[in-house]
Design a protein around this motif. Structure first.
Motif, PDB file in Angstrom:
ATOM      1  N   UNK A   1       0.566  -1.272   0.044  1.00 18.15           N
ATOM      2  CA  UNK A   1      -0.299  -0.157   0.072  1.00 18.15           C
ATOM      3  C   UNK A   1       0.945   1.679  -0.069  1.00 18.15           C
ATOM      4  N   UNK A   2       2.319   0.829   0.165  1.00 26.38           N
ATOM      5  CA  UNK A   2       3.159   2.187   0.751  1.00 26.38           C
ATOM      6  C   UNK A   2       4.029   1.947  -0.516  1.00 26.38           C
ATOM      7  N   UNK A   3       4.596   2.819  -0.969  1.00 21.82           N
ATOM      8  CA  UNK A   3       4.747   2.620  -2.596  1.00 21.82           C
ATOM      9  C   UNK A   3       6.938   3.016  -2.569  1.00 21.82           C
ATOM     10  N   UNK A   4       7.653   1.770  -2.526  1.00 23.39           N
ATOM     11  CA  UNK A   4       8.816   2.309  -1.704  1.00 23.39           C
ATOM     12  C   UNK A   4       9.645   3.212  -2.817  1.00 23.39           C
ATOM     13  N   UNK A   5      10.320   3.923  -2.068  1.00 26.02           N
ATOM     14  CA  UNK A   5      10.946   4.996  -2.802  1.00 26.02           C
ATOM     15  C   UNK A   5      12.195   4.661  -3.644  1.00 26.02           C
ATOM     16  N   UNK A   6      12.640   5.556  -4.982  1.00 22.26           N
ATOM     17  CA  UNK A   6      13.309   4.665  -5.987  1.00 22.26           C
ATOM     18  C   UNK A   6      14.568   4.612  -5.406  1.00 22.26           C
ATOM     19  N   UNK A   7      15.337   5.288  -3.580  1.00 19.50           N
ATOM     20  CA  UNK A   7      16.680   5.290  -3.239  1.00 19.50           C
ATOM     21  C   UNK A   7      16.456   4.470  -1.779  1.00 19.50           C
TER      22      UNK A   7
ATOM     23  N   UNK B   1      16.793   1.219   0.673  1.00 20.86           N
ATOM     24  CA  UNK B   1      17.266   0.244   0.447  1.00 20.86           C
ATOM     25  C   UNK B   1      17.008  -1.230   0.623  1.00 20.86           C
ATOM     26  N   UNK B   2      14.443  -1.457   0.613  1.00 23.71           N
ATOM     27  CA  UNK B   2      14.432  -2.523   0.664  1.00 23.71           C
ATOM     28  C   UNK B   2      14.455  -2.759  -1.260  1.00 23.71           C
ATOM     29  N   UNK B   3      14.915  -1.970  -2.025  1.00 27.46           N
ATOM     30  CA  UNK B   3      14.856  -2.598  -2.853  1.00 27.46           C
ATOM     31  C   UNK B   3      15.709  -3.630  -3.654  1.00 27.46           C
ATOM     32  N   UNK B   4      16.590  -3.957  -2.106  1.00 27.32           N
ATOM     33  CA  UNK B   4      18.451  -4.916  -2.430  1.00 27.32           C
ATOM     34  C   UNK B   4      17.067  -6.065  -1.859  1.00 27.32           C
ATOM     35  N   UNK B   5      16.267  -5.794  -1.263  1.00 28.70           N
ATOM     36  CA  UNK B   5      15.717  -7.251  -0.585  1.00 28.70           C
ATOM     37  C   UNK B   5      15.224  -7.936  -2.062  1.00 28.70           C
ATOM     38  N   UNK B   6      15.483  -9.520  -2.213  1.00 28.41           N
ATOM     39  CA  UNK B   6      14.034 -10.098  -2.722  1.00 28.41           C
ATOM     40  C   UNK B   6      13.481  -9.973  -2.605  1.00 28.41           C
ATOM     41  N   UNK B   7      12.615 -10.478  -1.574  1.00 25.15           N
ATOM     42  CA  UNK B   7      11.261  -9.633  -1.228  1.00 25.15           C
ATOM     43  C   UNK B   7      10.538  -8.997  -1.414  1.00 25.15           C
ATOM     44  N   UNK B   8      11.090  -7.892  -2.016  1.00 27.43           N
ATOM     45  CA  UNK B   8      10.566  -7.100  -1.885  1.00 27.43           C
ATOM     46  C   UNK B   8      10.664  -6.112  -3.699  1.00 27.43           C
ATOM     47  N   UNK B   9      10.917  -6.830  -4.339  1.00 31.10           N
ATOM     48  CA  UNK B   9      10.987  -6.436  -6.641  1.00 31.10           C
ATOM     49  C   UNK B   9      10.524  -7.490  -7.357  1.00 31.10           C
ATOM     50  N   UNK B  10      10.038  -7.134  -8.220  1.00 33.96           N
ATOM     51  CA  UNK B  10       9.346  -8.072  -8.800  1.00 33.96           C
ATOM     52  C   UNK B  10       8.274  -9.060  -8.819  1.00 33.96           C
ATOM     53  N   UNK B  11       8.641  -9.760  -9.269  1.00 33.08           N
ATOM     54  CA  UNK B  11       8.088 -10.777  -9.745  1.00 33.08           C
ATOM     55  C   UNK B  11       7.645 -11.374  -7.726  1.00 33.08           C
ATOM     56  N   UNK B  12       8.671 -10.575  -7.214  1.00 43.60           N
ATOM     57  CA  UNK B  12       8.407 -11.535  -5.773  1.00 43.60           C
ATOM     58  C   UNK B  12       7.610 -10.779  -5.139  1.00 43.60           C
ATOM     59  N   UNK B  13       7.967  -9.598  -5.413  1.00 43.73           N
ATOM     60  CA  UNK B  13       6.937  -8.650  -4.379  1.00 43.73           C
ATOM     61  C   UNK B  13       5.269  -9.139  -5.310  1.00 43.73           C
ATOM     62  N   UNK B  14       5.323  -9.315  -6.265  1.00 45.91           N
ATOM     63  CA  UNK B  14       3.725  -9.524  -6.896  1.00 45.91           C
ATOM     64  C   UNK B  14       3.349 -10.880  -5.976  1.00 45.91           C
ATOM     65  N   UNK B  15       4.225 -12.107  -5.842  1.00 41.68           N
ATOM     66  CA  UNK B  15       3.346 -13.457  -5.485  1.00 41.68           C
ATOM     67  C   UNK B  15       3.375 -12.950  -3.809  1.00 41.68           C
ATOM     68  N   UNK B  16       4.288 -12.358  -3.763  1.00 41.48           N
ATOM     69  CA  UNK B  16       4.280 -11.860  -1.945  1.00 41.48           C
ATOM     70  C   UNK B  16       3.267 -10.817  -1.254  1.00 41.48           C
TER      71      UNK B  16
END
Length: 349
Positions: free
Chosen positions: A225-231, A233-248
């Motif tokens: 519900x809260x979009x991650x800022x482009x900078x 650090x969570x964008x370096x954690x696999x669970x928070x990016x791409x297909x993983x995030x969509x599944x989670x």
């Protein structure tokens, strides 16, 4: 839930050596950055004082947070609070991060130097709980624990803890000096410790301190519900990016539906689930926002039955979680010995 901050927070025992803390702690790490931009000293002190004024007495920091800035900030807040009513936990052992992973030092002389520097930054005569932040595989745990035992005997440390340690290390360390608390990542989507570590802690009488009990904010809506800022650090954690995030996100929606049933937020339900794992379990969520702090405290109002806990567990099945739990660079962590002494930071007058 109305009037969430006004909750009587019970006190529980961490370990069998006498350490008592509030059932909910506060992780200070985020106040000086990592997941968010650091807050001002004034804002950080205000959050720490708000936590204390609403029943939280257990505050967690580490020398590597900042580095050092986190301990200094907590030290400033402690000057405005009654020391005898507060339990301070800090950590040593992580020197820093390089291209290959964490740089670790568990040598006895390093442990002592770090403790003395932490006490100076915190402005304290003793620390209630002193953790080895990560285990140095090049130094026998008996050597490190021997020095920590001396620090206890000298009154500089009240109780000893370990963080992210394996079963063999825990057993060996406990022989040298009783371990009062083990800090491990534990949340609805990080549950590896349930198989062996949790039973071992209960066998030895060691309290459990889950860090990231909200899945690094995921169960509070971060990345959903809260979009991650482009900078972030969570964008370096696999669970928070791409297909993983969509599944989670599917797991989040399931929890969100259960939260509606319990008339609470998803964060409260996820945090209450962790807290209900036992009287010896003390989660330490952190936040930079007062409203989130009040929300976390409000989780203590929830009374979950065994059926409730199973329903929540079934909604976020371990095998359905997509992606590794930590930063990509830590997936194959290199544990390195270093002779680097603890860095000295000049404290303000």
């Amino acid at each position: 839930m109305d009037d969430e901050a006004h909750v009587l927070i019970p006190r529980v025992k961490l370990g069998a050596q006498g350490l008592e803390v509030s059932k909910l702690g506060f992780g200070c790490m985020g106040l000086t950055g990592v997941y968010n931009s650091p807050v001002s000293d004034e804002a950080g002190i205000s959050i720490i004082k708000h936590a204390f004024n609403n029943g939280i007495t257990f505050f967690d920091t580490a020398d590597v947070y900042g580095p050092h800035a986190n301990e200094i900030l907590l030290g400033k807040a402690l000057k405005q609070l009654p020391r005898e009513k507060i339990q301070v936990a800090t950590k040593f052992g992580v020197v820093g991060i390089d291209a290959t992973g964490l740089v670790i030092n568990g040598k006895p002389e390093y442990a002592r130097a770090c403790c003395e520097e932490s006490l100076r930054r915190l402005g304290l005569d003793y620390v209630d709980l002193y953790y080895q932040h990560r285990v140095d595989r090049t130094v026998p745990i008996e050597e490190t624990m021997g020095e920590l035992r001396k620090l206890v005997e000298e009154g500089k440390v009240k109780y000893i803890g370990l963080s992210e340690a394996g079963p063999d290390t825990i057993r060996r360390a406990h022989v040298v000096h009783p371990i009062s608390a083990l800090q491990m990542e534990w949340s609805l989507w990080t549950r590896e410790i349930e198989k062996e570590i949790v039973p071992l802690c209960r066998e030895l009488g060691i309290g459990i301190v889950p860090y990231s009990p909200l899945g690094r904010g995921f169960f509070g809506g971060r990345g959903v519900t809260e979009k991650l800022p482009s900078n972030a650090s969570l964008i370096n954690i696999p669970r928070f990016v791409g297909e993983n995030l969509e599944k989670n996100k599917v797991l989040y929606v399931r929890l969100e539906n259960l939260a509606k049933k319990h008339q609470c937020s998803t964060a409260q339900l996820a945090l209450a689930w962790v807290g209900h794992q036992g009287d010896d379990v003390v989660p330490i969520p952190g936040t930079t926002k007062l409203r989130n702090l009040d929300d976390n405290i409000g989780s203590l109002k929830l009374k979950l039955t065994e059926d409730d806990l199973k329903e929540i567990s079934d909604a976020v099945r371990e095998e359905e979680v997509a992606g590794y739990r930590s930063h990509r660079s830590f997936e194959s962590v290199t544990w390195k010995y270093t002779n680097t002494p603890p860095m000295h930071t000049d404290l303000p007058a």
